[in-house]
Design a protein around this motif. Structure first.
Motif, PDB file in Angstrom:
ATOM      1  N   ARG A 127       0.853  -1.189   0.000  1.00  0.00           N
ATOM      2  CA  ARG A 127       0.000   0.000   0.000  1.00  0.00           C
ATOM      3  C   ARG A 127       0.891   1.241   0.000  1.00  0.00           C
ATOM      4  O   ARG A 127       1.731   1.419   0.878  1.00  0.00           O
ATOM      5  CB  ARG A 127      -0.891  -0.041   1.232  1.00  0.00           C
ATOM      6  N   LEU A 128       0.686   2.106  -0.992  1.00  0.00           N
ATOM      7  CA  LEU A 128       1.473   3.326  -1.134  1.00  0.00           C
ATOM      8  C   LEU A 128       0.834   4.470  -0.355  1.00  0.00           C
ATOM      9  O   LEU A 128      -0.296   4.365   0.122  1.00  0.00           O
ATOM     10  CB  LEU A 128       1.607   3.685  -2.610  1.00  0.00           C
ATOM     11  N   TYR A 129       1.533   5.579  -0.275  1.00  0.00           N
ATOM     12  CA  TYR A 129       1.114   6.734   0.520  1.00  0.00           C
ATOM     13  C   TYR A 129      -0.231   7.301   0.094  1.00  0.00           C
ATOM     14  O   TYR A 129      -0.947   7.880   0.900  1.00  0.00           O
ATOM     15  CB  TYR A 129       2.177   7.841   0.461  1.00  0.00           C
ATOM     16  N   ASP A 130      -0.598   7.150  -1.185  1.00  0.00           N
ATOM     17  CA  ASP A 130      -1.850   7.731  -1.666  1.00  0.00           C
ATOM     18  C   ASP A 130      -3.014   6.737  -1.679  1.00  0.00           C
ATOM     19  O   ASP A 130      -4.077   7.026  -2.197  1.00  0.00           O
ATOM     20  CB  ASP A 130      -1.650   8.319  -3.065  1.00  0.00           C
ATOM     21  N   GLY A 131      -2.805   5.552  -1.100  1.00  0.00           N
ATOM     22  CA  GLY A 131      -3.858   4.551  -1.028  1.00  0.00           C
ATOM     23  C   GLY A 131      -3.862   3.565  -2.180  1.00  0.00           C
ATOM     24  O   GLY A 131      -4.606   2.593  -2.161  1.00  0.00           O
ATOM     25  N   SER A 132      -3.036   3.799  -3.205  1.00  0.00           N
ATOM     26  CA  SER A 132      -2.949   2.841  -4.311  1.00  0.00           C
ATOM     27  C   SER A 132      -2.067   1.667  -3.895  1.00  0.00           C
ATOM     28  O   SER A 132      -1.359   1.742  -2.886  1.00  0.00           O
ATOM     29  CB  SER A 132      -2.413   3.518  -5.573  1.00  0.00           C
ATOM     30  N   ASP A 133      -2.120   0.594  -4.655  1.00  0.00           N
ATOM     31  CA  ASP A 133      -1.403  -0.625  -4.298  1.00  0.00           C
ATOM     32  C   ASP A 133      -0.481  -1.087  -5.419  1.00  0.00           C
ATOM     33  O   ASP A 133      -0.739  -0.825  -6.594  1.00  0.00           O
ATOM     34  CB  ASP A 133      -2.381  -1.767  -4.011  1.00  0.00           C
ATOM     35  N   ILE A 134       0.559  -1.808  -5.018  1.00  0.00           N
ATOM     36  CA  ILE A 134       1.375  -2.587  -5.942  1.00  0.00           C
ATOM     37  C   ILE A 134       1.112  -4.039  -5.558  1.00  0.00           C
ATOM     38  O   ILE A 134       1.318  -4.427  -4.419  1.00  0.00           O
ATOM     39  CB  ILE A 134       2.880  -2.269  -5.806  1.00  0.00           C
ATOM     40  N   GLY A 135       0.661  -4.826  -6.497  1.00  0.00           N
ATOM     41  CA  GLY A 135       0.402  -6.230  -6.202  1.00  0.00           C
ATOM     42  C   GLY A 135      -1.073  -6.511  -6.221  1.00  0.00           C
ATOM     43  O   GLY A 135      -1.860  -5.700  -6.696  1.00  0.00           O
ATOM     44  N   PRO A 136      -1.487  -7.658  -5.765  1.00  0.00           N
ATOM     45  CA  PRO A 136      -0.763  -8.638  -4.964  1.00  0.00           C
ATOM     46  C   PRO A 136       0.200  -9.471  -5.816  1.00  0.00           C
ATOM     47  O   PRO A 136      -0.053  -9.745  -6.981  1.00  0.00           O
ATOM     48  CB  PRO A 136      -1.857  -9.517  -4.382  1.00  0.00           C
ATOM     49  N   ILE A 137       1.314  -9.838  -5.193  1.00  0.00           N
ATOM     50  CA  ILE A 137       2.353 -10.649  -5.820  1.00  0.00           C
ATOM     51  C   ILE A 137       2.707 -11.763  -4.846  1.00  0.00           C
ATOM     52  O   ILE A 137       2.770 -11.538  -3.636  1.00  0.00           O
ATOM     53  CB  ILE A 137       3.597  -9.792  -6.137  1.00  0.00           C
ATOM     54  N   ARG A 138       2.964 -12.951  -5.371  1.00  0.00           N
ATOM     55  CA  ARG A 138       3.332 -14.095  -4.527  1.00  0.00           C
ATOM     56  C   ARG A 138       4.848 -14.142  -4.361  1.00  0.00           C
ATOM     57  O   ARG A 138       5.590 -13.990  -5.319  1.00  0.00           O
ATOM     58  CB  ARG A 138       2.842 -15.392  -5.151  1.00  0.00           C
ATOM     59  N   TYR A 139       5.267 -14.350  -3.115  1.00  0.00           N
ATOM     60  CA  TYR A 139       6.690 -14.428  -2.775  1.00  0.00           C
ATOM     61  C   TYR A 139       6.961 -15.692  -1.982  1.00  0.00           C
ATOM     62  O   TYR A 139       6.102 -16.175  -1.244  1.00  0.00           O
ATOM     63  CB  TYR A 139       7.113 -13.222  -1.925  1.00  0.00           C
ATOM     64  N   SER A 140       8.173 -16.150  -2.064  1.00  0.00           N
ATOM     65  CA  SER A 140       8.630 -17.266  -1.253  1.00  0.00           C
ATOM     66  C   SER A 140       8.862 -16.756   0.168  1.00  0.00           C
ATOM     67  O   SER A 140       9.330 -15.624   0.346  1.00  0.00           O
ATOM     68  CB  SER A 140       9.937 -17.807  -1.824  1.00  0.00           C
ATOM     69  N   PRO A 141       8.543 -17.540   1.198  1.00  0.00           N
ATOM     70  CA  PRO A 141       8.813 -17.106   2.575  1.00  0.00           C
ATOM     71  C   PRO A 141      10.298 -16.851   2.844  1.00  0.00           C
ATOM     72  O   PRO A 141      10.650 -16.175   3.794  1.00  0.00           O
ATOM     73  CB  PRO A 141       8.303 -18.271   3.427  1.00  0.00           C
ATOM     74  N   SER A 142      11.182 -17.360   1.964  1.00  0.00           N
ATOM     75  CA  SER A 142      12.613 -17.132   2.160  1.00  0.00           C
ATOM     76  C   SER A 142      13.101 -15.846   1.486  1.00  0.00           C
ATOM     77  O   SER A 142      14.271 -15.482   1.609  1.00  0.00           O
ATOM     78  CB  SER A 142      13.412 -18.326   1.634  1.00  0.00           C
ATOM     79  N   SER A 143      12.215 -15.117   0.786  1.00  0.00           N
ATOM     80  CA  SER A 143      12.578 -13.826   0.185  1.00  0.00           C
ATOM     81  C   SER A 143      12.870 -12.822   1.286  1.00  0.00           C
ATOM     82  O   SER A 143      12.160 -12.764   2.284  1.00  0.00           O
ATOM     83  CB  SER A 143      11.435 -13.287  -0.676  1.00  0.00           C
ATOM     84  N   THR A 144      13.894 -12.002   1.098  1.00  0.00           N
ATOM     85  CA  THR A 144      14.250 -11.010   2.117  1.00  0.00           C
ATOM     86  C   THR A 144      13.495  -9.701   1.877  1.00  0.00           C
ATOM     87  O   THR A 144      13.002  -9.447   0.779  1.00  0.00           O
ATOM     88  CB  THR A 144      15.758 -10.715   2.116  1.00  0.00           C
ATOM     89  N   VAL A 145      13.437  -8.883   2.907  1.00  0.00           N
ATOM     90  CA  VAL A 145      12.800  -7.565   2.814  1.00  0.00           C
ATOM     91  C   VAL A 145      13.541  -6.713   1.780  1.00  0.00           C
ATOM     92  O   VAL A 145      12.919  -5.970   1.020  1.00  0.00           O
ATOM     93  CB  VAL A 145      12.766  -6.883   4.200  1.00  0.00           C
ATOM     94  N   ALA A 146      14.865  -6.848   1.706  1.00  0.00           N
ATOM     95  CA  ALA A 146      15.646  -6.099   0.715  1.00  0.00           C
ATOM     96  C   ALA A 146      15.203  -6.470  -0.705  1.00  0.00           C
ATOM     97  O   ALA A 146      15.099  -5.595  -1.576  1.00  0.00           O
ATOM     98  CB  ALA A 146      17.134  -6.375   0.897  1.00  0.00           C
ATOM     99  N   MET A 147      14.909  -7.741  -0.945  1.00  0.00           N
ATOM    100  CA  MET A 147      14.422  -8.181  -2.258  1.00  0.00           C
ATOM    101  C   MET A 147      13.053  -7.573  -2.559  1.00  0.00           C
ATOM    102  O   MET A 147      12.781  -7.172  -3.697  1.00  0.00           O
ATOM    103  CB  MET A 147      14.352  -9.709  -2.309  1.00  0.00           C
ATOM    104  N   LEU A 148      12.194  -7.483  -1.538  1.00  0.00           N
ATOM    105  CA  LEU A 148      10.875  -6.868  -1.709  1.00  0.00           C
ATOM    106  C   LEU A 148      11.018  -5.399  -2.092  1.00  0.00           C
ATOM    107  O   LEU A 148      10.321  -4.905  -2.986  1.00  0.00           O
ATOM    108  CB  LEU A 148      10.049  -6.984  -0.431  1.00  0.00           C
TER     109      LEU A 148
END
Length: 119
Positions: A13-34
Motif C-alpha cells: 500500500r502506497l502513501y496515496d492509497g494505491s497498491d502494488i500487487g498482490p504478488i506471490r513471494y517465497s517465505p525465504s525472500s528477504t525484505v531487501a528483495m521486496l
C-alpha cells in the motif's frame, strides 16, 4: 518426497492509497528483495517516488521491517487468513542530499553580541 513451499501473497500500500500487487513471494525472500521489486514496479507519474530501495521503509503489523529479515519471519501470526493477502505499507523517505549552500551541522550558532559604548 519433496516439500512444497507455500508462497505468501503480499500487497504493498502506497502513501496515496494505491497498491502494488498482490504478488506471490517465497517465505525465504528477504525484505531487501521486496524493496528492490517495489522500486522496479513503482507506478509512473507519482508525486513522490523512490530512487533506490534505501529510500523505502516497509511496515507490517506496526513494525518497520529490517532488510535482512525474510518474509516468513515478518508474517504477523494474528489476524492472518490462510490464503489471504498480507498488506504491507510503503513509506518513502528519500536520503538527504547535501548541497554546497547548506550549512554544516557542526558549526556553532552565531551569538549576537552588543558592542555599544555608553558615555
Amino acid at each position: 518426497m519433496s516439500v512444497v513451499e507455500e508462497l505468501v501473497e503480499l500487497k504493498f500500500r502506497l502513501y496515496d492509497g494505491s497498491d502494488i500487487g498482490p504478488i506471490r513471494y517465497s517465505p525465504s525472500s528477504t525484505v531487501a528483495m521486496l524493496k528492490d521489486k517495489i522500486v522496479a514496479d513503482w507506478p509512473k507519474g507519482k508525486k513522490i517516488s523512490p530512487k533506490a530501495s534505501s529510500d523505502i521503509k516497509l511496515i507490517s503489523g506496526g513494525k518497520i521491517l529490517e532488510n535482512s529479515k525474510t518474509v516468513g519471519q515478518c508474517k504477523v501470526p494474528f489476524g492472518e487468513v490462510p490464503g489471504g493477502v498480507i498488506i504491507m505499507h510503503v513509506v518513502v523517505q528519500p536520503s538527504p542530499v547535501k548541497s554546497k549552500t547548506e550549512k554544516k551541522v557542526d558549526d556553532p550558532p552565531k551569538k549576537n553580541v552588543c558592542s555599544c559604548s555608553i558615555l
